[in-house]
Design a protein around this motif. Structure first.
Motif, PDB file in Angstrom:
ATOM      1  N   SER A  40       5.201   3.432   4.095  1.00 10.49           N
ATOM      2  CA  SER A  40       5.472   2.061   3.637  1.00 10.49           C
ATOM      3  C   SER A  40       5.291   1.942   2.128  1.00 10.49           C
ATOM      4  O   SER A  40       4.609   2.744   1.495  1.00 10.49           O
ATOM      5  N   LEU A  41       5.907   0.892   1.580  1.00  8.29           N
ATOM      6  CA  LEU A  41       5.786   0.572   0.161  1.00  8.29           C
ATOM      7  C   LEU A  41       5.617  -0.935   0.053  1.00  8.29           C
ATOM      8  O   LEU A  41       6.411  -1.685   0.614  1.00  8.29           O
ATOM      9  N   SER A  42       4.566  -1.376  -0.643  1.00  6.46           N
ATOM     10  CA  SER A  42       4.307  -2.809  -0.704  1.00  6.46           C
ATOM     11  C   SER A  42       3.602  -3.176  -2.006  1.00  6.46           C
ATOM     12  O   SER A  42       3.115  -2.304  -2.737  1.00  6.46           O
ATOM     13  N   LYS A  43       3.575  -4.476  -2.300  1.00  2.12           N
ATOM     14  CA  LYS A  43       2.838  -4.992  -3.453  1.00  2.12           C
ATOM     15  C   LYS A  43       1.648  -5.786  -2.934  1.00  2.12           C
ATOM     16  O   LYS A  43       1.792  -6.641  -2.074  1.00  2.12           O
ATOM     17  N   GLU A  44       0.457  -5.472  -3.441  1.00  7.00           N
ATOM     18  CA  GLU A  44      -0.764  -6.174  -3.060  1.00  7.00           C
ATOM     19  C   GLU A  44      -1.507  -6.590  -4.318  1.00  7.00           C
ATOM     20  O   GLU A  44      -1.925  -5.735  -5.104  1.00  7.00           O
ATOM     21  N   ASN A  45      -1.642  -7.898  -4.517  1.00 10.76           N
ATOM     22  CA  ASN A  45      -2.318  -8.425  -5.709  1.00 10.76           C
ATOM     23  C   ASN A  45      -1.707  -7.894  -6.995  1.00 10.76           C
ATOM     24  O   ASN A  45      -2.411  -7.584  -7.968  1.00 10.76           O
ATOM     25  N   GLY A  46      -0.382  -7.772  -6.978  1.00  9.97           N
ATOM     26  CA  GLY A  46       0.325  -7.299  -8.159  1.00  9.97           C
ATOM     27  C   GLY A  46       0.341  -5.793  -8.321  1.00  9.97           C
ATOM     28  O   GLY A  46       0.972  -5.264  -9.241  1.00  9.97           O
ATOM     29  N   MET A  47      -0.367  -5.081  -7.452  1.00  6.84           N
ATOM     30  CA  MET A  47      -0.432  -3.628  -7.540  1.00  6.84           C
ATOM     31  C   MET A  47       0.503  -2.992  -6.510  1.00  6.84           C
ATOM     32  O   MET A  47       0.725  -3.543  -5.434  1.00  6.84           O
TER      33      MET A  47
END
Length: 339
Positions: free
Chosen positions: A73-80
């Motif tokens: 998977s590829l995701s954005k968490e808190n801008g990271m």
């Protein structure tokens, strides 16, 4: 001729190994704990399977992780940016957020091996890439004619005689980038999750070159946003051929702040010359204080050669490595000065 072909086909067959196709991270962790160092993680297998054919690694169990959705998977968490460890390199190159927001990572992956290998190889596999040595990465019959080295359970380093440790080289192209981007790795075991900064993950010892236990799985890579503060980045690699080959050396640079006014943070990392990527603190300090000028580029590139520590003649001579480090730093800084 026919005998020779049959001989090499026979000795380069994979050893008999139990294969477990894991469907969840918990299943992987449980099997790793039960195997007690007798298991290896199989993702792309582009390095592991070759080493198994040469009897460099002989796991009794292979645990496949390609069917676990969270690891691809590829995701954005808190801008990271958070990347699953089993995300293939080719698929990462297709992601616009990688190309646009993390060009240094995109360039390092693009330089790696060939399209065919990138289709199978994973980001976690390249980060954990085994170290290489002329004397280690040979068929078993060749190695049997020599004394066991540190990496094979002996007490000798054939690259540097009388050395108390292994000097095999870490040729990962993404490793220096991870340090330059201040990435953090998540390692998971039965004890829970452990976070390790990229700067602490890679160890300057060819035998134990990464900070990961036998019962731990690299599950994800987290990279801070590059947009909060203006950031300049650059990656360059030198190899015999543009594709396929491991590099003779590579460089990854990250500069935060305004060009020609000094930088709030500067990181210059040299890879593929030693057992771990080398963070050039003195060279980076010059750029951080003075910005990118003709004078600072000369000073930083000259001092880079002095920061590599002990070097071997593996793949290239020690003298060439020092000159190459200076040339790589100079080329990278000159390229950044034009951005």
């Amino acid at each position: 001729m026919i005998f020779s072909i049959l001989f090499w086909r026979l000795i380069l067959r994979l050893p008999k190994t139990e294969y477990i196709k894991a469907l969840s991270i918990n299943e992987v962790i449980a099997n790793l704990a039960e195997a007690d160092s007798k298991a290896k993680i199989l993702a792309g297998g582009t390095d592991l399977l070759v080493n198994m054919k040469h009897r460099l690694e002989m796991p009794e169990i292979l645990i496949g992780i390609k069917s676990i959705p969270e690891l691809s998977s590829l995701s954005k968490e808190n801008g990271m940016l958070k990347i699953g460890s089993a995300f293939t390199l080719s698929n990462l190159l297709k992601k616009e957020e990688i190309k646009n927001d993390y060009p240094i990572l995109y360039d390092s992956i693009k330089s790696l091996a060939s399209m065919h290998i990138r289709n199978t190889a994973t980001i976690g596999g390249n980060i954990c890439l085994n170290t290489r040595c002329w004397y280690y990465n040979q068929p078993k019959l060749w190695r049997d004619g020599r004394e066991l080295c540190h990496k094979t359970g002996g007490t000798v380093c054939h690259a540097i005689k009388k050395s108390g440790r292994c000097y095999a080289i870490n040729s990962s192209d993404t490793a220096p980038v991870m340090i330059a981007l201040d990435a953090e790795f998540t390692l998971t075991s039965k004890e829970g999750e452990r976070k390790v900064k990229a700067t602490d993950f890679f160890k300057d010892n060819g035998k134990s070159h990464i900070d990961i236990a036998n019962d731990e799985l690299l599950t994800s890579i987290t990279i801070p946003s590059q947009r909060e503060e203006k950031t300049l980045t650059y990656f360059h690699k030198i190899s015999s051929r543009r594709g396929i080959d491991f590099g003779y050396g590579n460089v990854a640079i990250s500069l935060k702040g305004e060009k020609n006014k000094g930088y709030s943070e500067a990181k210059i990392v040299i890879g593929a010359m030693t057992s771990a990527p080398v963070l050039l603190k003195k060279a980076a300090s010059i750029i951080a204080e003075s910005g990118i000028t003709k004078k600072s580029i000369e000073e930083a590139s000259n001092i880079a050669a002095t920061e590599l520590g002990t070097l071997t003649n593996l793949f290239t001579s020690a003298g060439y490595k020092r000159k190459l480090a200076s040339a790589l730093v100079k080329k990278a800084l000159e390229a950044l000065s034009e951005k």
